[in-house]
Motif scaffolding. Structure first.
Motif, mmCIF file in Angstrom:
data_model
loop_
_atom_site.group_PDB
_atom_site.id
_atom_site.type_symbol
_atom_site.label_atom_id
_atom_site.label_comp_id
_atom_site.label_asym_id
_atom_site.label_seq_id
_atom_site.Cartn_x
_atom_site.Cartn_y
_atom_site.Cartn_z
ATOM 1 N N ARG A 170 0.843 -1.206 0.000
ATOM 2 C CA ARG A 170 0.000 0.000 0.000
ATOM 3 C C ARG A 170 0.872 1.247 0.000
ATOM 4 O O ARG A 170 0.649 2.183 -0.789
ATOM 5 N N ALA A 171 1.843 1.261 0.878
ATOM 6 C CA ALA A 171 2.730 2.427 0.954
ATOM 7 C C ALA A 171 3.574 2.553 -0.310
ATOM 8 O O ALA A 171 3.800 3.661 -0.814
ATOM 9 N N THR A 176 -1.236 6.860 0.895
ATOM 10 C CA THR A 176 -0.628 7.407 2.112
ATOM 11 C C THR A 176 -1.442 7.141 3.374
ATOM 12 O O THR A 176 -0.983 7.453 4.473
ATOM 13 N N ASP A 177 -2.643 6.586 3.253
ATOM 14 C CA ASP A 177 -3.453 6.303 4.444
ATOM 15 C C ASP A 177 -2.725 5.316 5.356
ATOM 16 O O ASP A 177 -2.097 4.358 4.894
ATOM 17 N N ASN A 275 -7.611 -0.458 15.871
ATOM 18 C CA ASN A 275 -7.211 0.515 14.861
ATOM 19 C C ASN A 275 -8.351 0.789 13.898
ATOM 20 O O ASN A 275 -9.264 -0.029 13.736
ATOM 21 N N ARG A 276 -8.250 1.922 13.244
ATOM 22 C CA ARG A 276 -9.192 2.294 12.199
ATOM 23 C C ARG A 276 -8.413 2.637 10.941
ATOM 24 O O ARG A 276 -7.404 3.347 10.992
ATOM 25 N N LEU A 277 -8.886 2.117 9.808
ATOM 26 C CA LEU A 277 -8.305 2.463 8.518
ATOM 27 C C LEU A 277 -9.401 2.384 7.467
ATOM 28 O O LEU A 277 -10.169 1.416 7.440
ATOM 29 N N LEU A 278 -9.485 3.379 6.614
ATOM 30 C CA LEU A 278 -10.368 3.314 5.461
ATOM 31 C C LEU A 278 -9.725 4.122 4.334
ATOM 32 O O LEU A 278 -9.666 5.355 4.402
ATOM 33 N N GLU A 280 -9.728 5.948 1.090
ATOM 34 C CA GLU A 280 -10.769 6.615 0.312
ATOM 35 C C GLU A 280 -10.251 6.936 -1.092
ATOM 36 O O GLU A 280 -9.048 7.044 -1.314
ATOM 37 N N GLY A 281 -11.176 7.103 -2.025
ATOM 38 C CA GLY A 281 -10.826 7.540 -3.373
ATOM 39 C C GLY A 281 -10.666 6.408 -4.358
ATOM 40 O O GLY A 281 -11.332 6.370 -5.394
ATOM 41 N N SER A 282 -9.787 5.468 -4.043
ATOM 42 C CA SER A 282 -9.626 4.259 -4.849
ATOM 43 C C SER A 282 -8.741 3.296 -4.071
ATOM 44 O O SER A 282 -7.981 3.698 -3.192
ATOM 45 N N TRP A 283 -8.840 2.027 -4.410
ATOM 46 C CA TRP A 283 -8.019 1.002 -3.771
ATOM 47 C C TRP A 283 -6.999 0.440 -4.747
ATOM 48 O O TRP A 283 -6.492 -0.674 -4.555
ATOM 49 N N HIS A 284 -6.677 1.200 -5.794
ATOM 50 C CA HIS A 284 -5.695 0.705 -6.750
ATOM 51 C C HIS A 284 -4.816 1.860 -7.223
ATOM 52 O O HIS A 284 -5.187 3.030 -7.150
#
Length: 380
Positions: A170-171, A176-177, A275-278, A280-284
C-alpha cells in the motif's frame, strides 16, 4: 492481443483471509495465481478465536470450505448481555446476514480457519511461496514487474495486495493512508469451554469496557477483555500477558472464574490495540489493487473485520472473471461497489467503541447494530 482469462497471471501478496480467498476463487476460474506470504509458517498457528457472522460464512461456502468450517466450529444464533457479576440482562437473536440457510454466527479457532483456507489454496493448484516479500519495480498499461526478496523477478497482469493492516505494498504504490489507534485495546486468549457457554456473552462495565467470550468448538472458546489502550504497547512485557489478562478477568462473574483459571500461559495471550483504517478515493494504483485489512480495518465491536475482507475477495474475483477489460475502470468500479458497505461497518464499529470511551449512557447501541446488520443481509 487481449489475453484470455486462462492466460492471465496474478500475484497475491499476503496469505491471510482475503489473500487466500481471492487465490482460491481466481484459480477456480482458471487463472494462473502465485501467492506469497512473508511468514514462513503461513500464520497457521497464531491467534485465539474468530467470530464469523453469516455474510462471512456465505463467502466461505462460495470457497467450497463451509462444510469443514461448520464441522470445526460452534454455531449459535444469539448474543447475551450480562452484568459484570454474570447476571444475564438481555438476550438478543442474531440476524442471519448470510441468509436463512446459514447460521447467524459461528465461532472458530483462528488457526483452524487458517488451516482450512491453506488446504484449499494448496488444492487449488496455486503456486505458493512462504517467507517471501515483494517490491513493485515498475508498471505499465499491461502489467507489473515485481522483484522478490529471494532476488527473483516476475511479470504479472495484476498484483493483489492483501498484506494486512501495515501493508508495505500500500505504501509502495503511493497510498498514504495509515491505520490510526482508536483508544482501546484487547486481550484475547483461547480456553476450554465451560458446558454452559453456548453463545457469545458480553459484559459491559466492571474493571474493563467489555469482557466477552465466544465458543469456538465443543471443547474450546476464546475470551477477550477490552480496556483503554495504554500509553505504550512496548511497556507491557509479553511475559506478563497472562497475569495482566487474568487480573482483569478474575473480577467478572458467571463463567469467568472458570475461564480465568486457565489464563496461565503468556504465550497464548494476545494483546493488540484497536485501529481504524479506510482508504478513500480508490483502492488501486495502476495494476496493483489493495484489499482486506490493507484497504480497511476496524475494531472488532461488530465482529465484521474478517467478513469484510472475505467479501472483498469474492467481489473482486467476480469482477475480474466477468469478461470486462482489466484496467482503471474495472478497479474503480470495484472500489465503488465496496466503499459504502465497508465505510458503514468501519464507522459503526468505531462509534460503538467511542461511545464507551466517552461514557455515553444513552447511546442507541441496539439501533446502530440493527441498522448495520440489516444492511449486511444484502448481497455485497
Amino acid at each position: 492481443m487481449t489475453k484470455t482469462t486462462e492466460t492471465r497471471r496474478v500475484l497475491v501478496i499476503g496469505g491471510g483471509a482475503s489473500g487466500n480467498a481471492v487465490t482460491i476463487l481466481l484459480r477456480g476460474a482458471g487463472l494462473t495465481v502465485d501467492l506469497i506470504e512473508a511468514r514462513p509458517d503461513w500464520n497457521a498457528t497464531t491467534g485465539s478465536g474468530i467470530t464469523l457472522q453469516g455474510n462471512a460464512l456465505r463467502v466461505l461456502r462460495e470457497l467450497g470450505v463451509w462444510e469443514k468450517v461448520e464441522a470445526s466450529g460452534f454455531a449459535f444464533g444469539a448474543l447475551g448481555v450480562t452484568a459484570p457479576d454474570g447476571t444475564l440482562l438481555h438476550e438478543a437473536e442474531d440476524l442471519k446476514t448470510g441468509g436463512d440457510d446459514l447460521p447467524a454466527t459461528l465461532g472458530l479457532q483462528r488457526p483452524q480457519l487458517q488451516q482450512i483456507l491453506i488446504d484449499a489454496v494448496r488444492a487449488s493448484g496455486a503456486t505458493v511461496r512462504l517467507g517471501i516479500t515483494a517490491d513493485i519495480q515498475e508498471q505499465d498499461a499491461d502489467g507489473v514487474t515485481v522483484r522478490f526478496s529471494d532476488d527473483t523477478t516476475g511479470r504479472y497482469d495484476l498484483v493483489i495486495a492483501a498484506d494486512g493492516l501495515n501493508s508495505a505494498t500500500r505504501a509502495a504504490i503511493g497510498i498514504t493512508d495509515r491505520p490510526e489507534p482508536t483508544g482501546m485495546a484487547i486481550w484475547r486468549t483461547p480456553a476450554p469451554r465451560p458446558e454452559g457457554v453456548t453463545r457469545t456473552d458480553l459484559a459491559f462495565g466492571g474493571p474493563a469496557y467489555i469482557a466477552g467470550y465466544t465458543p469456538t468448538s465443543e471443547k474450546t472458546l476464546y475470551a477477550y477483555v477490552v480496556e483503554a489502550s495504554r500509553g505504550d504497547r512496548s511497556s507491557i512485557p509479553p511475559e506478563s500477558y497472562a497475569d495482566e489478562m487474568r487480573r482483569l478477568a478474575q473480577r467478572y462473574g458467571g463463567a469467568w472464574p472458570e475461564i480465568a483459571a486457565h489464563i496461565t500461559d503468556p504465550a497464548r495471550v494476545n494483546y493488540t490495540w484497536f485501529n481504524r483504517l479506510l482508504v478513500e478515493g480508490s483502492w488501486h494504483r495502476g495494476r496493483v489493487v489493495v484489499i482486506g485489512d490493507a484497504a480497511h480495518c476496524c475494531p472488532p465491536t461488530l465482529a465484521q473485520g474478517a467478513a469484510m475482507s472475505l467479501e472483498d475477495a469474492s467481489v473482486l474475483a467476480e469482477m475480474l472473471t466477468g469478461g470486462r477489460a482489466w484496467g482503471d475502470e474495472l478497479f474503480q468500479a470495484f472500489y465503488e461497489r465496496r466503499i459504502t458497505r465497508v465505510r458503514t461497518v468501519v464507522e459503526a464499529s468505531v462509534q460503538l467503541g467511542q461511545w464507551q470511551l466517552d461514557g455515553v449512557r444513552d447511546a442507541d447501541v441496539p439501533g446502530l447494530i440493527g441498522r448495520t446488520m440489516t444492511m449486511l443481509k444484502e448481497l455485497p
